[in-house]
Scaffold this active site. Structure first.
Site, PDB file in Angstrom:
ATOM      1  N   ARG A   1       7.720  -4.287   1.291  1.00 37.52           N
ATOM      2  CA  ARG A   1       7.129  -3.271   0.412  1.00 37.52           C
ATOM      3  C   ARG A   1       7.483  -1.894   0.960  1.00 37.52           C
ATOM      4  O   ARG A   1       7.143  -1.572   2.103  1.00 37.52           O
ATOM      5  CB  ARG A   1       5.606  -3.443   0.347  1.00 37.52           C
ATOM      6  CG  ARG A   1       4.934  -2.340  -0.450  1.00 37.52           C
ATOM      7  CD  ARG A   1       3.428  -2.514  -0.574  1.00 37.52           C
ATOM      8  NE  ARG A   1       2.886  -1.380  -1.296  1.00 37.52           N
ATOM      9  CZ  ARG A   1       1.907  -0.594  -0.872  1.00 37.52           C
ATOM     10  NH1 ARG A   1       1.295  -0.831   0.272  1.00 37.52           N
ATOM     11  NH2 ARG A   1       1.509   0.428  -1.594  1.00 37.52           N
TER      12      ARG A   1
ATOM     13  N   HIS B   1       3.608   6.802  -3.338  1.00 39.07           N
ATOM     14  CA  HIS B   1       2.771   6.631  -2.138  1.00 39.07           C
ATOM     15  C   HIS B   1       2.548   8.019  -1.538  1.00 39.07           C
ATOM     16  O   HIS B   1       3.027   8.342  -0.448  1.00 39.07           O
ATOM     17  CB  HIS B   1       3.441   5.674  -1.150  1.00 39.07           C
ATOM     18  CG  HIS B   1       2.518   5.118  -0.110  1.00 39.07           C
ATOM     19  ND1 HIS B   1       2.390   3.760   0.136  1.00 39.07           N
ATOM     20  CD2 HIS B   1       1.673   5.718   0.769  1.00 39.07           C
ATOM     21  CE1 HIS B   1       1.521   3.555   1.124  1.00 39.07           C
ATOM     22  NE2 HIS B   1       1.071   4.738   1.529  1.00 39.07           N
TER      23      HIS B   1
ATOM     24  N   ASN C   1      -5.216  -3.020  -0.565  1.00 40.63           N
ATOM     25  CA  ASN C   1      -5.025  -2.589   0.816  1.00 40.63           C
ATOM     26  C   ASN C   1      -6.370  -2.738   1.486  1.00 40.63           C
ATOM     27  O   ASN C   1      -7.350  -2.082   1.104  1.00 40.63           O
ATOM     28  CB  ASN C   1      -4.589  -1.127   0.886  1.00 40.63           C
ATOM     29  CG  ASN C   1      -3.186  -0.934   0.344  1.00 40.63           C
ATOM     30  OD1 ASN C   1      -2.471  -1.896   0.063  1.00 40.63           O
ATOM     31  ND2 ASN C   1      -2.782   0.314   0.207  1.00 40.63           N
TER      32      ASN C   1
ATOM     33  N   GLU D   1      -1.474  -4.185   1.950  1.00 43.35           N
ATOM     34  CA  GLU D   1      -1.548  -3.572   3.285  1.00 43.35           C
ATOM     35  C   GLU D   1      -2.719  -4.187   4.026  1.00 43.35           C
ATOM     36  O   GLU D   1      -3.786  -4.409   3.435  1.00 43.35           O
ATOM     37  CB  GLU D   1      -1.801  -2.059   3.222  1.00 43.35           C
ATOM     38  CG  GLU D   1      -0.625  -1.230   2.819  1.00 43.35           C
ATOM     39  CD  GLU D   1      -0.944   0.274   2.811  1.00 43.35           C
ATOM     40  OE1 GLU D   1      -1.840   0.721   3.562  1.00 43.35           O
ATOM     41  OE2 GLU D   1      -0.292   0.981   2.032  1.00 43.35           O
TER      42      GLU D   1
ATOM     43  N   GLU E   1      -3.216   3.394  -3.758  1.00 47.12           N
ATOM     44  CA  GLU E   1      -4.541   3.872  -3.374  1.00 47.12           C
ATOM     45  C   GLU E   1      -5.029   5.123  -4.123  1.00 47.12           C
ATOM     46  O   GLU E   1      -5.064   6.226  -3.571  1.00 47.12           O
ATOM     47  CB  GLU E   1      -4.599   4.140  -1.870  1.00 47.12           C
ATOM     48  CG  GLU E   1      -4.432   2.895  -1.045  1.00 47.12           C
ATOM     49  CD  GLU E   1      -4.639   3.132   0.446  1.00 47.12           C
ATOM     50  OE1 GLU E   1      -4.811   4.290   0.863  1.00 47.12           O
ATOM     51  OE2 GLU E   1      -4.631   2.160   1.190  1.00 47.12           O
TER      52      GLU E   1
ATOM     53  N   TYR F   1      -8.546  -2.887   5.146  1.00 45.82           N
ATOM     54  CA  TYR F   1      -8.528  -2.604   6.577  1.00 45.82           C
ATOM     55  C   TYR F   1      -9.887  -2.814   7.233  1.00 45.82           C
ATOM     56  O   TYR F   1     -10.007  -3.537   8.200  1.00 45.82           O
ATOM     57  CB  TYR F   1      -8.115  -1.141   6.832  1.00 45.82           C
ATOM     58  CG  TYR F   1      -6.658  -0.858   6.567  1.00 45.82           C
ATOM     59  CD1 TYR F   1      -5.729  -0.903   7.599  1.00 45.82           C
ATOM     60  CD2 TYR F   1      -6.200  -0.543   5.292  1.00 45.82           C
ATOM     61  CE1 TYR F   1      -4.396  -0.643   7.387  1.00 45.82           C
ATOM     62  CE2 TYR F   1      -4.854  -0.280   5.059  1.00 45.82           C
ATOM     63  CZ  TYR F   1      -3.964  -0.327   6.113  1.00 45.82           C
ATOM     64  OH  TYR F   1      -2.632  -0.072   5.878  1.00 45.82           O
TER      65      TYR F   1
HETATM   66  C1  LIG Z   1      -2.875   3.136   7.753  1.00 45.49           C
HETATM   67  C2  LIG Z   1      -2.529   3.125   6.278  1.00 45.49           C
HETATM   68  O1  LIG Z   1      -3.666   3.566   5.549  1.00 45.49           O
HETATM   69  C3  LIG Z   1      -3.527   3.490   4.150  1.00 45.49           C
HETATM   70  O2  LIG Z   1      -4.581   4.255   3.645  1.00 45.49           O
HETATM   71  C4  LIG Z   1      -5.896   3.927   3.903  1.00 45.49           C
HETATM   72  C5  LIG Z   1      -6.724   4.920   4.315  1.00 45.49           C
HETATM   73  C6  LIG Z   1      -8.072   4.659   4.521  1.00 45.49           C
HETATM   74  C7  LIG Z   1      -8.572   3.398   4.318  1.00 45.49           C
HETATM   75  N1  LIG Z   1      -9.957   3.132   4.538  1.00 45.49           N
HETATM   76  O3  LIG Z   1     -10.380   1.992   4.392  1.00 45.49           O
HETATM   77  O4  LIG Z   1     -10.688   4.060   4.908  1.00 45.49           O
HETATM   78  C8  LIG Z   1      -7.737   2.397   3.906  1.00 45.49           C
HETATM   79  C9  LIG Z   1      -6.379   2.674   3.702  1.00 45.49           C
HETATM   80  C10 LIG Z   1      -2.239   4.095   3.594  1.00 45.49           C
HETATM   81  O5  LIG Z   1      -1.945   3.524   2.337  1.00 45.49           O
HETATM   82  C11 LIG Z   1      -1.018   3.872   4.471  1.00 45.49           C
HETATM   83  O6  LIG Z   1      -0.040   4.804   4.108  1.00 45.49           O
HETATM   84  C12 LIG Z   1      -1.331   3.997   5.956  1.00 45.49           C
HETATM   85  O7  LIG Z   1      -1.522   5.296   6.298  1.00 45.49           O
END
Ligand SMILES: C[C@H]1O[C@@H](Oc2ccc([N+](=O)[O-])cc2)[C@H](O)[C@@H](O)[C@H]1O
Length: 506
Positions: free
Chosen positions: A99, A144, A331, A400, A189, A333
């Site tokens: 991706r 992006h 995405n 992601e 996002e 995290y």
């Molecule tokens: C590290 C990647 O983060 C992605 O963006 C985010 C930012 C914040 C959150 N959050 O849960 O607070 C999740 C994803 C981004 O798409 C990627 O480019 C990277 O920077």
């Protein structure tokens, strides 16, 4: 004898769960394993071969102090010149998807489709062709976060005309690359673009139109996405045969207590954080989520605004947007516990005040080097279950998922985080969630927005002091490679971070 051992183990297992070897579960044969990157974060070549300026070029050059280590993406990992090595790394890992995103201002230097930069088309053609040579599926994000600066000066996602500009750009991408690209993600996002860029100063363009800008953006952006989707399905899909969707950041949230107030707080959090972007596309009703809309409408009146700060979708717009995605991109995290009890110390008007909840992350949850990223137990499965229940089990791709560390090859915390995420993904598959793929963030270290190069997300470390931007696999790269080749999570596999990567192309 064997039966005796099993009996002995099972009876002991009731007390000591470690006695029975953990059952290894397998990802499906057709599961997509990939890695993700984004144009501004890796490409560099910020002003080469006719590329136009984008909002991150503008921010990093004109407000140097906005970036934690005063850096920029002028060269970044220099993937513009190193794409062959990038593809070699993908082959080393054994992924079947990559991706990456297209740089709008590299392809259309003015932002408008009046002039197409041939050098940009050549660059992406070369990358796509190299991927296909090794059966690696290109998963292409159109946007992006690197808006052409000229379009920002015209209001960016604050201007409803962004929908036309984005459609024009998307058509160029479909036309030039759609014969080989079969997996399109329109926008990465929405929340981070709108809330961070228009409602606060967390990301470019740092507009800080708090409590208003993020909502205007939320509607314009989703209409822009829908226009690109319709362009694809009306004019390209029949001949090119691909899919087109969008990716949202969805963190994991659970109520802090079992009280009804915390259950309501959780729902309001979910509506504000991601459903204001995804409900218009995936819900049956269409438009913004009901409770969140009513809440902002009421607050707006109380604050003296003659109308809601959240613009409404007309019935025609609802119909235009509903159903405009062939899959749900996630995405994922981090996670937190949500409580209705808040300090009420928020700026007014603001998104935080509108949501009006508070967040708690227990001390025992592992912490990354990013302030926002903690490892919540079973967080991926919690998130995927929520999406399944809200949207009737859509086809989901994790586009992601990753963990940040400081520099260094020994990234055990990332390995722990990723293994937990994979187990959680397997739990989701066991529960019948329609999960089709997993893409790790990120293939390599890159420019982490306002944190510059101080936070590292790469499976490969990049030496940013070295003009060649040498890439070296971290421990996590070997562990991901092992997962991909066996489709099983092996918690005992402990690679030596210095071992040499080999390529086993099939
Ligand atoms: C590290 C990647 O983060 C992605 O963006 C985010 C930012 C914040 C959150 N959050 O849960 O607070 C999740 C994803 C981004 O798409 C990627 O480019 C990277 O920077």
């Amino acid at each position: 004898m064997k039966a005796l051992v099993v009996f002995f183990c099972l009876s002991l297992a009731m007390r000591y769960s470690t006695c029975v070897p953990k059952q290894r579960r397998t990802f499906p044969e057709d599961f997509i394993f990939g890695v993700s990157t984004a144009s501004y974060q890796i490409e560099g070549a910020w002003n080469l071969d006719g590329k136009g300026e984008n909002i991150w070029d503008y921010l990093t050059h004109n407000h140097v102090e906005a970036i934690a280590d005063l850096s920029n993406g002028d060269i970044a990992a220099d993937s513009y010149h190193n794409y062959l090595r990038d593809v070699e790394m993908l082959r080393e890992l054994g992924v079947n998807a990559y991706r990456f995103s297209l740089s709008w201002s590299r392809i259309l230097p003015t932002g408008f489709a009046n002039y197409i930069n041939k050098a940009a088309i050549d660059y992406y053609n070369n990358l796509i062709n190299e991927l296909l040579k090794y059966n690696i599926k290109p998963v292409v994000t159109l946007y992006h976060w690197d808006l052409p600066q000229k379009l920002q000066e015209l209001g960016g996602f604050g201007n409803p005309l962004i929908a036309d500009w984005f459609e024009d750009y998307a058509r160029v991408a479909f036309q030039y690359f759609g014969d080989r690209v079969k997996f399109w993600i329109t926008i990465n996002e929405p929340k981070e673009i709108c809330l961070d860029g228009y409602g606060s100063t967390a990301k470019a363009p740092m507009l800080n139109a708090s409590g208003i800008g993020e909502y205007i953006c939320a509607k314009n952006l989703i209409i822009a996405h829908a226009k690109a989707y319709h362009a694809y399905s009306n004019d390209f899909k029949a001949t090119q045969g691909g899919v087109c969707g969008i990716t949202f950041s969805v963190s994991s949230a659970q109520p802090l207590t079992s009280s009804e107030e915390d259950a309501i707080a959780l729902e309001i959090h979910n509506q504000g954080e991601w459903a204001i972007y995804s409900d218009p596309i995936y819900s049956k009703e269409g438009g913004f989520p009901k409770e969140f809309s009513e809440r902002i409408a009421l607050k707006s009146l109380q604050q003296g605004y003659p109308r809601s700060r959240l613009p409404a979708y007309t019935e025609e717009e609802k119909d235009f947007v509903r159903g405009t995605s062939d899959f749900f991109g996630v995405n994922h995290y981090s996670g937190s516990l949500v409580s209705a009890v808040t300090s009420n110390n928020f700026v007014v008007p603001s998104f935080n005040d509108d949501v009006g909840v508070s967040y708690y992350t227990p001390e025992e949850w592992p912490r990354s080097v990013s302030s926002w990223l903690t490892q919540m137990p079973n967080s991926l499965n919690i998130t995927l279950t929520r999406l399944r229940d809200r949207y009737d089990n859509p086809e989901i791709y994790i586009t992601e998922n990753g963990w940040s560390t400081y520099q260094g090859l020994n990234d055990d915390t990332r390995v722990n985080y990723m293994r937990a995420a994979w187990e959680s993904a397997l739990d989701a598959l066991d529960a019948g969630i329609n999960l089709k793929g997993y893409m790790a963030w990120s293939l390599m270290d890159n420019f982490e927005w306002r944190e510059g190069y101080s936070e590292r997300f790469g499976l490969y470390e990049v030496d940013f002091e070295d003009p060649a931007r040498t890439r070296t696999p971290r421990k996590s790269a070997f562990v991901y490679k092992q997962l991909i080749s066996t489709r099983e999570v092996d918690h005992d596999y402990d690679p030596d971070s210095q071992s040499v990567m080999t390529i086993n192309d099939s």
